[in-house]
Design an enzyme around this catalytic site. Structure first.
Site, PDB file in Angstrom:
ATOM      1  N   SER A   1      -0.695  34.908 -22.351  1.00 55.00           N
ATOM      2  CA  SER A   1      -0.728  36.376 -22.234  1.00 55.00           C
ATOM      3  C   SER A   1      -1.358  36.940 -23.503  1.00 55.00           C
ATOM      4  CB  SER A   1       0.715  36.902 -22.102  1.00 55.00           C
ATOM      5  OG  SER A   1       0.763  38.306 -22.233  1.00 55.00           O
TER       6      SER A   1
ATOM      7  N   TYR B   1       9.824  38.185 -24.218  1.00 57.12           N
ATOM      8  CA  TYR B   1       8.612  37.661 -23.562  1.00 57.12           C
ATOM      9  C   TYR B   1       7.597  37.107 -24.563  1.00 57.12           C
ATOM     10  CZ  TYR B   1       4.518  37.774 -20.405  1.00 57.12           C
ATOM     11  OH  TYR B   1       3.410  37.466 -19.655  1.00 57.12           O
TER      12      TYR B   1
HETATM   13  N1  LIG Z   1       1.211  40.603 -14.669  1.00 60.65           N
HETATM   14  C1  LIG Z   1       0.838  40.739 -15.930  1.00 60.65           C
HETATM   15  O1  LIG Z   1       0.611  41.870 -16.410  1.00 60.65           O
HETATM   16  C2  LIG Z   1       0.635  39.534 -16.809  1.00 60.65           C
HETATM   17  C3  LIG Z   1      -0.036  39.699 -18.028  1.00 60.65           C
HETATM   18  C4  LIG Z   1      -0.246  38.589 -18.840  1.00 60.65           C
HETATM   19  C5  LIG Z   1       0.184  37.340 -18.436  1.00 60.65           C
HETATM   20  N2  LIG Z   1       0.842  37.209 -17.243  1.00 60.65           N
HETATM   21  C6  LIG Z   1       1.288  35.876 -16.862  1.00 60.65           C
HETATM   22  O2  LIG Z   1       0.627  35.502 -15.667  1.00 60.65           O
HETATM   23  C7  LIG Z   1       1.460  34.593 -14.922  1.00 60.65           C
HETATM   24  C8  LIG Z   1       1.592  35.082 -13.487  1.00 60.65           C
HETATM   25  O3  LIG Z   1       2.237  36.339 -13.525  1.00 60.65           O
HETATM   26  P1  LIG Z   1       2.218  37.369 -12.302  1.00 60.65           P
HETATM   27  O4  LIG Z   1       2.029  38.713 -12.889  1.00 60.65           O
HETATM   28  O5  LIG Z   1       1.314  36.869 -11.232  1.00 60.65           O
HETATM   29  O6  LIG Z   1       3.730  37.288 -11.887  1.00 60.65           O
HETATM   30  P2  LIG Z   1       4.474  37.208 -10.452  1.00 60.65           P
HETATM   31  O7  LIG Z   1       3.671  37.894  -9.428  1.00 60.65           O
HETATM   32  O8  LIG Z   1       5.872  37.635 -10.713  1.00 60.65           O
HETATM   33  O9  LIG Z   1       4.420  35.652 -10.162  1.00 60.65           O
HETATM   34  C9  LIG Z   1       5.146  34.744 -10.927  1.00 60.65           C
HETATM   35  C10 LIG Z   1       5.176  33.444 -10.178  1.00 60.65           C
HETATM   36  O10 LIG Z   1       5.925  32.515 -10.964  1.00 60.65           O
HETATM   37  C11 LIG Z   1       6.850  31.860 -10.103  1.00 60.65           C
HETATM   38  N3  LIG Z   1       8.023  31.475 -10.901  1.00 60.65           N
HETATM   39  C12 LIG Z   1       8.783  32.294 -11.681  1.00 60.65           C
HETATM   40  N4  LIG Z   1       9.788  31.601 -12.224  1.00 60.65           N
HETATM   41  C13 LIG Z   1       9.669  30.321 -11.779  1.00 60.65           C
HETATM   42  C14 LIG Z   1      10.412  29.134 -11.978  1.00 60.65           C
HETATM   43  N5  LIG Z   1      11.505  29.111 -12.754  1.00 60.65           N
HETATM   44  N6  LIG Z   1       9.991  28.013 -11.359  1.00 60.65           N
HETATM   45  C15 LIG Z   1       8.900  28.016 -10.575  1.00 60.65           C
HETATM   46  N7  LIG Z   1       8.167  29.108 -10.341  1.00 60.65           N
HETATM   47  C16 LIG Z   1       8.541  30.246 -10.937  1.00 60.65           C
HETATM   48  C17 LIG Z   1       7.188  32.889  -9.025  1.00 60.65           C
HETATM   49  O11 LIG Z   1       7.621  32.286  -7.809  1.00 60.65           O
HETATM   50  P3  LIG Z   1       9.199  32.171  -7.411  1.00 60.65           P
HETATM   51  O12 LIG Z   1       9.830  33.474  -7.767  1.00 60.65           O
HETATM   52  O13 LIG Z   1       9.173  31.871  -5.953  1.00 60.65           O
HETATM   53  O14 LIG Z   1       9.715  31.033  -8.208  1.00 60.65           O
HETATM   54  C18 LIG Z   1       5.826  33.547  -8.814  1.00 60.65           C
HETATM   55  O15 LIG Z   1       5.079  32.821  -7.894  1.00 60.65           O
HETATM   56  C19 LIG Z   1       2.797  34.539 -15.678  1.00 60.65           C
HETATM   57  O16 LIG Z   1       2.822  33.385 -16.485  1.00 60.65           O
HETATM   58  C20 LIG Z   1       2.759  35.786 -16.542  1.00 60.65           C
HETATM   59  O17 LIG Z   1       3.548  35.679 -17.693  1.00 60.65           O
HETATM   60  C21 LIG Z   1       1.073  38.268 -16.424  1.00 60.65           C
END
Ligand SMILES: NC(=O)c1ccc[n+]([C@@H]2O[C@H](COP(=O)([O-])OP(=O)(O)OC[C@H]3O[C@@H](n4cnc5c(N)ncnc54)[C@H](OP(=O)(O)O)[C@@H]3O)[C@@H](O)[C@H]2O)c1
Length: 252
Positions: A123, A136
């Protein structure tokens, strides 16, 4: 973002293995990608034994993995003093140790094949601290640190690392914190335009294809991180000025 990455890779003919905790969501994605080879495994990445078992099971069904994308992650937002200790452990266990466990499980397959590729989704909050992200940011800083070390350690084994540092993009993760978000966090984080998950996923694939190590989707995120790393005192002064305008004082 994981879903968007899966869509792009499926269109390119990749065989996919998807891991997450929610079986229904995994099956929904599999149905959406009908016509592509998609295997799923219900797995909590913060459980090292479950991760090891899932990788062995998937490899026996599909063959050894060639690319590992560590995208699973969770986010909470709030003042340091308001967050329960358990939250700090939970985020570290999923965001950092989840990434580490998946790499440990994939590594023997890559070594046996003579190479592989690991894409770690960290991130912008893994390179710069942000108000309200005390649980985070450290978990993502840890992912950045691990990726930096493994980039050097694994390159001689032809195992290539990519470090992805997106700013905020629209996803259920962000929707989950929007309601209770502190004004200071909004003032700082929303300086950068919010991208779509699709834009970020396309930037990730494009960066990997170009062989980039550090992939930062979005021009404003690149500029912000660039400023924060090259002229940190300027970046800090800008952040402090924004927070000063909306700071509500210490907790009473
Ligand atoms: N959205 C943002 O603004 C942002 C910015 C920078 C970086 N990121 C990073 O990008 C990545 C994806 O984020 P996103 O925004 O797409 O989030 P999201 O839509 O909430 O998706 C997160 C995914 O991670 C899975 N997950 C969460 N905890 C888990 C666990 N303990 N074991 C296995 N799977 C798990 C969830 O599936 P289940 O709930 O089914 O397990 C879901 O598929 C993350 O690493 C996040 O930190 C996001």
């Amino acid at each position: 973002m994981g879903r968007k990455l899966a869509e792009i890779l499926a269109r390119r003919g990749a065989n996919l293995c998807l891991l997450a905790r929610d079986r229904a969501k995994l099956e929904q994605v599999r149905a959406e990608l009908a016509g592509s080879r998609v295997e799923t495994s219900v797995c909590d990445v913060s459980d090292p034994a479950a991760v090891e078992a899932a990788f062995q099971d998937l490899a026996s069904r599909t063959g050894a993995p060639e690319v590992l994308i560590n995208c699973a992650g969770v986010l909470t937002e709030g003042l340091f003093e308001d967050q329960a200790l358990e939250e700090f452990h939970r985020l570290m266990n999923i965001n950092y140790f989840g990434t580490l466990y998946c790499i440990r499980a994939a590594l023997p397959f890559f070594q046996a094949k003579g190479g592989g590729r690991i894409v770690n989704i960290a991130s912008s909050g893994g390179l710069l601290g942000a108000f309200g992200y005390a649980a985070y940011c450290p978990s993502k800083f840890a992912v950045v640190g691990l990726t930096e070390v493994l980039r050097a350690e694994l390159k001689p084994q032809n195992i290539i690392l990519h470090l992805v540092c997106p700013g905020e993009f629209n996803s259920p993760m962000v929707e989950g914190i929007t309601e209770g978000r502190t004004p200071e966090n909004q003032a700082v984080v929303h300086t950068i335009p919010v991208l779509s998950a699709d834009e970020v996923a396309r930037a990730v694939i494009a960066g990997v294809e170009k062989g980039q190590y550090l992939i930062i989707p979005g021009l404003m995120t690149k500029l912000t991180i660039g400023l924060g790393r090259t002229l940190p005192f300027v970046g800090r002064a800008m952040v402090d000025a924004k927070i000063g305008k909306c700071y509500r004082g210490p907790k009473k």
